[in-house]
Design a protein around this motif. Structure first.
Motif, PDB file in Angstrom:
ATOM      1  N   SER A 271      -1.431   8.307  14.412  1.00  0.00           N
ATOM      2  CA  SER A 271      -1.691   6.878  14.571  1.00  0.00           C
ATOM      3  C   SER A 271      -1.688   6.175  13.212  1.00  0.00           C
ATOM      4  CB  SER A 271      -3.008   6.646  15.289  1.00  0.00           C
ATOM      5  OG  SER A 271      -4.082   7.171  14.548  1.00  0.00           O
ATOM      6  N   GLY A 272      -2.143   6.835  12.161  1.00  0.00           N
ATOM      7  CA  GLY A 272      -2.079   6.253  10.821  1.00  0.00           C
ATOM      8  C   GLY A 272      -0.648   6.050  10.357  1.00  0.00           C
ATOM      9  N   ILE A 273       0.214   7.007  10.642  1.00  0.00           N
ATOM     10  CA  ILE A 273       1.626   6.874  10.278  1.00  0.00           C
ATOM     11  C   ILE A 273       2.249   5.693  11.011  1.00  0.00           C
ATOM     12  CG2 ILE A 273       3.892   7.951  10.543  1.00  0.00           C
ATOM     13  CD1 ILE A 273       2.571  10.607   9.890  1.00  0.00           C
ATOM     14  N   LEU A 274       2.011   5.587  12.314  1.00  0.00           N
ATOM     15  CA  LEU A 274       2.556   4.467  13.077  1.00  0.00           C
ATOM     16  C   LEU A 274       1.995   3.136  12.601  1.00  0.00           C
ATOM     17  CD1 LEU A 274       2.652   5.860  16.707  1.00  0.00           C
ATOM     18  CD2 LEU A 274       4.583   5.275  15.263  1.00  0.00           C
ATOM     19  N   PHE A 275       0.707   3.095  12.331  1.00  0.00           N
ATOM     20  CA  PHE A 275       0.068   1.858  11.868  1.00  0.00           C
ATOM     21  C   PHE A 275       0.699   1.382  10.573  1.00  0.00           C
ATOM     22  CE2 PHE A 275      -3.216  -0.203   9.276  1.00  0.00           C
ATOM     23  CZ  PHE A 275      -3.488  -1.292  10.087  1.00  0.00           C
ATOM     24  N   PHE A 276       0.808   2.259   9.587  1.00  0.00           N
ATOM     25  CA  PHE A 276       1.346   1.840   8.304  1.00  0.00           C
ATOM     26  C   PHE A 276       2.851   1.616   8.360  1.00  0.00           C
ATOM     27  CE2 PHE A 276      -2.636   3.683   6.646  1.00  0.00           C
ATOM     28  CZ  PHE A 276      -3.077   2.556   5.989  1.00  0.00           C
ATOM     29  N   TYR A 277       3.565   2.284   9.264  1.00  0.00           N
ATOM     30  CA  TYR A 277       5.000   2.075   9.392  1.00  0.00           C
ATOM     31  C   TYR A 277       5.309   0.672   9.901  1.00  0.00           C
ATOM     32  CZ  TYR A 277       9.850   2.696  10.738  1.00  0.00           C
ATOM     33  OH  TYR A 277      11.196   2.546  10.872  1.00  0.00           O
ATOM     34  N   PHE A 278       4.572   0.224  10.913  1.00  0.00           N
ATOM     35  CA  PHE A 278       4.844  -1.085  11.501  1.00  0.00           C
ATOM     36  C   PHE A 278       4.067  -2.218  10.841  1.00  0.00           C
ATOM     37  CE2 PHE A 278       6.046   1.669  15.096  1.00  0.00           C
ATOM     38  CZ  PHE A 278       7.346   1.215  15.254  1.00  0.00           C
TER      39      PHE A 278
ATOM     40  N   TRP B 169       5.326  -4.205   6.300  1.00  0.00           N
ATOM     41  CA  TRP B 169       6.109  -5.390   5.965  1.00  0.00           C
ATOM     42  C   TRP B 169       5.387  -6.685   6.306  1.00  0.00           C
ATOM     43  CZ3 TRP B 169       9.734  -5.872   2.591  1.00  0.00           C
ATOM     44  CH2 TRP B 169      10.509  -4.769   2.254  1.00  0.00           C
ATOM     45  N   PRO B 170       4.828  -6.842   7.518  1.00  0.00           N
ATOM     46  CA  PRO B 170       4.102  -8.104   7.773  1.00  0.00           C
ATOM     47  C   PRO B 170       2.931  -8.328   6.819  1.00  0.00           C
ATOM     48  CG  PRO B 170       4.498  -6.969   9.828  1.00  0.00           C
ATOM     49  CD  PRO B 170       4.917  -6.044   8.727  1.00  0.00           C
ATOM     50  N   PHE B 171       2.169  -7.288   6.529  1.00  0.00           N
ATOM     51  CA  PHE B 171       1.040  -7.440   5.618  1.00  0.00           C
ATOM     52  C   PHE B 171       1.510  -7.747   4.209  1.00  0.00           C
ATOM     53  CE2 PHE B 171      -2.251  -5.869   2.762  1.00  0.00           C
ATOM     54  CZ  PHE B 171      -3.335  -6.576   3.245  1.00  0.00           C
ATOM     55  N   PHE B 172       2.568  -7.089   3.763  1.00  0.00           N
ATOM     56  CA  PHE B 172       3.093  -7.292   2.411  1.00  0.00           C
ATOM     57  C   PHE B 172       3.588  -8.721   2.224  1.00  0.00           C
ATOM     58  CE2 PHE B 172       6.485  -7.033  -0.780  1.00  0.00           C
ATOM     59  CZ  PHE B 172       5.785  -6.472  -1.823  1.00  0.00           C
TER      60      PHE B 172
ATOM     61  N   ALA C  65       2.734  -1.936  -0.983  1.00  0.00           N
ATOM     62  CA  ALA C  65       3.831  -2.090  -1.946  1.00  0.00           C
ATOM     63  C   ALA C  65       4.348  -0.717  -2.382  1.00  0.00           C
ATOM     64  CB  ALA C  65       3.370  -2.896  -3.147  1.00  0.00           C
ATOM     65  N   GLY C  66       3.448   0.224  -2.588  1.00  0.00           N
ATOM     66  CA  GLY C  66       3.864   1.577  -2.935  1.00  0.00           C
ATOM     67  C   GLY C  66       4.649   2.242  -1.821  1.00  0.00           C
ATOM     68  N   LEU C  67       4.233   2.029  -0.574  1.00  0.00           N
ATOM     69  CA  LEU C  67       4.972   2.598   0.554  1.00  0.00           C
ATOM     70  C   LEU C  67       6.370   1.993   0.663  1.00  0.00           C
ATOM     71  CD1 LEU C  67       2.231   2.746   3.337  1.00  0.00           C
ATOM     72  CD2 LEU C  67       3.246   4.664   2.118  1.00  0.00           C
ATOM     73  N   ILE C  68       6.481   0.699   0.413  1.00  0.00           N
ATOM     74  CA  ILE C  68       7.791   0.038   0.474  1.00  0.00           C
ATOM     75  C   ILE C  68       8.687   0.542  -0.655  1.00  0.00           C
ATOM     76  CG2 ILE C  68       8.932  -2.191   0.178  1.00  0.00           C
ATOM     77  CD1 ILE C  68       6.544  -3.392   1.755  1.00  0.00           C
TER      78      ILE C  68
END
Length: 65
Positions: A11-18, A21-24, A49-52
């Motif tokens: 669920s953490g992977i899905l949360f941060f994947y989707f 971009w909107p949060f950034f 930003a690091g994930l992107i």
């Protein structure tokens, strides 16, 4: 216990994947329009930003091989 950890990880992977971009994109707009200085949201923005940057790095790294 192992099942619960796997579900939290997934669920953490899905949360941060989707959510990255909107949060950034939206967070700087909110920050400039009156959002108080919130250290947790600032840290979360730098994490996104690091994930992107990691996604772009992996895209170009895989393309170059």
């Amino acid at each position: 216990m192992k099942r619960i950890l796997k579900e939290l990880y997934g669920s953490g992977i899905l949360f941060f994947y989707f959510f990255k971009w909107p949060f950034f994109i939206v967070f700087p707009y909110l920050y400039n329009n009156g959002l108080n200085n919130n250290y947790i949201l600032n840290i979360l923005w730098f994490f996104m930003a690091g994930l992107i940057l990691k996604d772009f790095y992996m895209l170009f790294k895989d393309r170059g091989s």
